[in-house]
Design a protein around this motif. Structure first.
Motif, mmCIF file in Angstrom:
data_model
loop_
_atom_site.group_PDB
_atom_site.id
_atom_site.type_symbol
_atom_site.label_atom_id
_atom_site.label_comp_id
_atom_site.label_asym_id
_atom_site.label_seq_id
_atom_site.Cartn_x
_atom_site.Cartn_y
_atom_site.Cartn_z
ATOM 1 N N ASP A 96 -13.785 -32.670 9.212
ATOM 2 C CA ASP A 96 -13.821 -32.452 10.861
ATOM 3 C C ASP A 96 -12.505 -32.339 11.390
ATOM 4 O O ASP A 96 -12.268 -31.366 12.066
ATOM 5 C CB ASP A 96 -14.821 -33.523 11.587
ATOM 6 N N ASN A 97 -11.578 -32.946 10.812
ATOM 7 C CA ASN A 97 -10.341 -32.942 11.832
ATOM 8 C C ASN A 97 -9.621 -31.620 11.133
ATOM 9 O O ASN A 97 -9.149 -30.949 12.268
ATOM 10 C CB ASN A 97 -9.273 -33.962 11.188
ATOM 11 N N VAL A 98 -9.669 -31.167 10.149
ATOM 12 C CA VAL A 98 -9.066 -29.796 9.773
ATOM 13 C C VAL A 98 -9.963 -28.748 10.298
ATOM 14 O O VAL A 98 -9.409 -27.657 10.875
ATOM 15 C CB VAL A 98 -9.203 -29.808 8.143
ATOM 16 N N GLY A 103 -9.047 -24.628 14.766
ATOM 17 C CA GLY A 103 -9.328 -23.895 15.972
ATOM 18 C C GLY A 103 -10.917 -23.593 15.988
ATOM 19 O O GLY A 103 -11.183 -22.763 16.990
ATOM 20 N N LEU A 104 -11.697 -23.988 15.200
ATOM 21 C CA LEU A 104 -13.035 -23.489 15.216
ATOM 22 C C LEU A 104 -13.766 -24.353 16.289
ATOM 23 O O LEU A 104 -14.908 -23.995 16.632
ATOM 24 C CB LEU A 104 -13.688 -23.880 13.880
ATOM 25 N N SER A 105 -13.203 -25.257 16.614
ATOM 26 C CA SER A 105 -13.812 -26.129 17.773
ATOM 27 C C SER A 105 -12.550 -26.663 18.682
ATOM 28 O O SER A 105 -11.653 -27.004 18.117
ATOM 29 C CB SER A 105 -14.662 -27.314 17.369
ATOM 30 N N PRO A 106 -12.883 -26.772 20.089
ATOM 31 C CA PRO A 106 -11.806 -27.280 20.960
ATOM 32 C C PRO A 106 -11.560 -28.854 20.740
ATOM 33 O O PRO A 106 -10.497 -29.355 21.519
ATOM 34 C CB PRO A 106 -12.229 -26.848 22.221
ATOM 35 N N SER A 107 -12.379 -29.446 20.139
ATOM 36 C CA SER A 107 -12.457 -31.057 20.237
ATOM 37 C C SER A 107 -12.905 -31.414 18.683
ATOM 38 O O SER A 107 -13.537 -30.865 17.972
ATOM 39 C CB SER A 107 -13.352 -31.702 21.058
ATOM 40 N N ARG A 108 -12.503 -32.628 18.195
ATOM 41 C CA ARG A 108 -12.843 -33.307 17.072
ATOM 42 C C ARG A 108 -14.508 -33.489 17.051
ATOM 43 O O ARG A 108 -15.074 -33.333 16.118
ATOM 44 C CB ARG A 108 -11.994 -34.549 16.740
ATOM 45 N N SER A 109 -14.909 -33.706 18.228
ATOM 46 C CA SER A 109 -16.239 -34.170 18.284
ATOM 47 C C SER A 109 -17.067 -32.732 17.980
ATOM 48 O O SER A 109 -18.227 -32.957 17.340
ATOM 49 C CB SER A 109 -16.974 -35.015 19.554
ATOM 50 N N GLY A 110 -16.838 -31.711 18.534
ATOM 51 C CA GLY A 110 -17.340 -30.564 18.665
ATOM 52 C C GLY A 110 -17.433 -30.259 16.963
ATOM 53 O O GLY A 110 -17.999 -29.509 16.416
ATOM 54 N N ALA A 111 -16.110 -30.275 16.455
ATOM 55 C CA ALA A 111 -15.821 -29.975 14.791
ATOM 56 C C ALA A 111 -16.852 -30.790 13.802
ATOM 57 O O ALA A 111 -17.307 -30.280 12.984
ATOM 58 C CB ALA A 111 -14.279 -30.222 14.464
ATOM 59 N N LEU A 114 -20.234 -29.111 14.037
ATOM 60 C CA LEU A 114 -20.079 -27.966 13.319
ATOM 61 C C LEU A 114 -20.497 -28.284 11.834
ATOM 62 O O LEU A 114 -21.145 -27.626 11.220
ATOM 63 C CB LEU A 114 -18.909 -27.030 13.468
ATOM 64 N N VAL A 115 -19.626 -29.178 11.313
ATOM 65 C CA VAL A 115 -19.915 -29.515 10.093
ATOM 66 C C VAL A 115 -21.283 -30.067 9.780
ATOM 67 O O VAL A 115 -22.071 -29.886 8.875
ATOM 68 C CB VAL A 115 -18.865 -30.674 9.533
ATOM 69 N N SER A 116 -21.673 -31.192 10.534
ATOM 70 C CA SER A 116 -22.952 -31.728 10.374
ATOM 71 C C SER A 116 -24.143 -30.852 10.557
ATOM 72 O O SER A 116 -25.404 -31.116 9.797
ATOM 73 C CB SER A 116 -23.216 -32.844 11.200
ATOM 74 N N HIS A 117 -23.951 -29.638 11.389
ATOM 75 C CA HIS A 117 -25.041 -28.712 11.277
ATOM 76 C C HIS A 117 -25.040 -27.766 10.467
ATOM 77 O O HIS A 117 -25.517 -26.685 10.518
ATOM 78 C CB HIS A 117 -25.110 -28.130 12.803
ATOM 79 N N SER A 148 -21.458 -15.430 13.840
ATOM 80 C CA SER A 148 -21.711 -14.812 14.957
ATOM 81 C C SER A 148 -21.628 -15.911 16.042
ATOM 82 O O SER A 148 -22.137 -15.486 17.290
ATOM 83 C CB SER A 148 -23.026 -14.113 14.698
ATOM 84 N N VAL A 149 -21.884 -17.259 15.658
ATOM 85 C CA VAL A 149 -21.843 -18.373 16.801
ATOM 86 C C VAL A 149 -20.941 -18.073 17.850
ATOM 87 O O VAL A 149 -19.613 -18.068 17.561
ATOM 88 C CB VAL A 149 -21.790 -19.603 16.162
ATOM 89 N N GLN A 150 -21.301 -18.082 19.101
ATOM 90 C CA GLN A 150 -20.316 -17.524 20.229
ATOM 91 C C GLN A 150 -19.438 -18.831 20.345
ATOM 92 O O GLN A 150 -18.133 -18.562 20.664
ATOM 93 C CB GLN A 150 -21.261 -17.373 21.290
ATOM 94 N N ALA A 151 -19.877 -20.182 20.144
ATOM 95 C CA ALA A 151 -18.902 -21.288 20.438
ATOM 96 C C ALA A 151 -17.577 -21.233 19.653
ATOM 97 O O ALA A 151 -16.599 -21.504 20.072
ATOM 98 C CB ALA A 151 -19.715 -22.520 20.219
ATOM 99 N N ILE A 152 -17.893 -20.806 18.321
ATOM 100 C CA ILE A 152 -16.983 -20.824 17.332
ATOM 101 C C ILE A 152 -16.001 -19.628 17.840
ATOM 102 O O ILE A 152 -14.650 -19.621 17.656
ATOM 103 C CB ILE A 152 -17.486 -20.491 15.834
ATOM 104 N N GLN A 153 -16.409 -18.279 18.069
ATOM 105 C CA GLN A 153 -15.444 -17.309 18.605
ATOM 106 C C GLN A 153 -14.830 -17.535 19.701
ATOM 107 O O GLN A 153 -13.575 -17.423 19.877
ATOM 108 C CB GLN A 153 -16.371 -16.167 18.549
#
Length: 201
Positions: A96-98, A103-111, A114-117, A148-153
């Motif tokens: 999650d940290n890497v 830069g795939l997510s602006p926060s660690r909780s968001g990262a 992404l991993v768990s989903h 194509s996930v907009q949040a990642i882009q």
């Protein structure tokens, strides 16, 4: 999945720094929370209180709960090298940290989300465990269906961080965990020696 879900600005104010990233509420009130927060004349903290505060800061920064964090410490303590430094390196090598550092997510909780989903792959295989420990040479990518996930882009477009121990290919949406970072390459403001002293009591 157990994780901290409480108010983040309150925690950031407790430590006096925006450990969860940009925070408008923290900028407005950068003093400790509570009715006496703005009253600077607080009693001198004991050595134990300072050490405990540093451990709590590290746990909240990386989003790790107490049991997990202690297990990491014990593993770091058994390994070769400086215990505090190894502990931070283990925190940095979590998937999650890497993902956050890339830069795939602006926060660690968001990262972590992404991993768990199941949006993230490691060496071509989907891995949905945020605490997965990466090894140098592992290739982390965005799953084909998730490119194509907009949040990642959006996050990639706004990311300007560069780390020497990570490479990133924007076209392929994948990067490599090149090496375990040295302490000076880890930007977090954590005094790891205080954590070692606390756990060594």
């Amino acid at each position: 999945m157990a994780r901290y879900t409480g108010p983040k600005s309150k925690i950031a104010r407790k430590f006096g720094e925006a450990i969860f990233g940009d925070d408008k509420a923290f900028e407005k009130k950068s003093y400790p929370p509570g009715q006496h927060g703005n009253n600077r004349r607080r009693g001198k903290k004991s050595e134990y209180a300072i050490q405990l505060m540093e451990k709590q800061k590290a746990k909240y920064t990386y989003g790790i709960l107490e049991k997990q964090f202690r297990n990491l410490f014990e593993k770091a303590n058994r390994s070769k090298g400086v215990t505090g430094e190894v502990l931070l390196q283990m925190c940095e090598s979590r998937l999650d940290n890497v993902v956050y550092r890339m830069g795939l997510s602006p926060s660690r909780s968001g990262a972590r989300q992404l991993v768990s989903h199941r949006h993230i792959t490691v060496n071509g295989e989907i891995v949905n465990i945020p605490s997965y420990a990466l090894k140098p040479g592992d290739v982390i990518g965005v799953r084909e269906k998730s490119k194509s996930v907009q949040a990642i882009q959006d996050s990639l477009d706004n990311n300007s961080s560069v780390y020497e121990w990570i490479t990133w290919n924007t076209e392929k949406k994948e990067g490599t965990y090149v090496a375990i970072p040295e302490r000076m390459q880890i930007p977090e403001n954590i005094k790891e020696q205080l954590i070692v002293e606390l756990y060594s009591k």
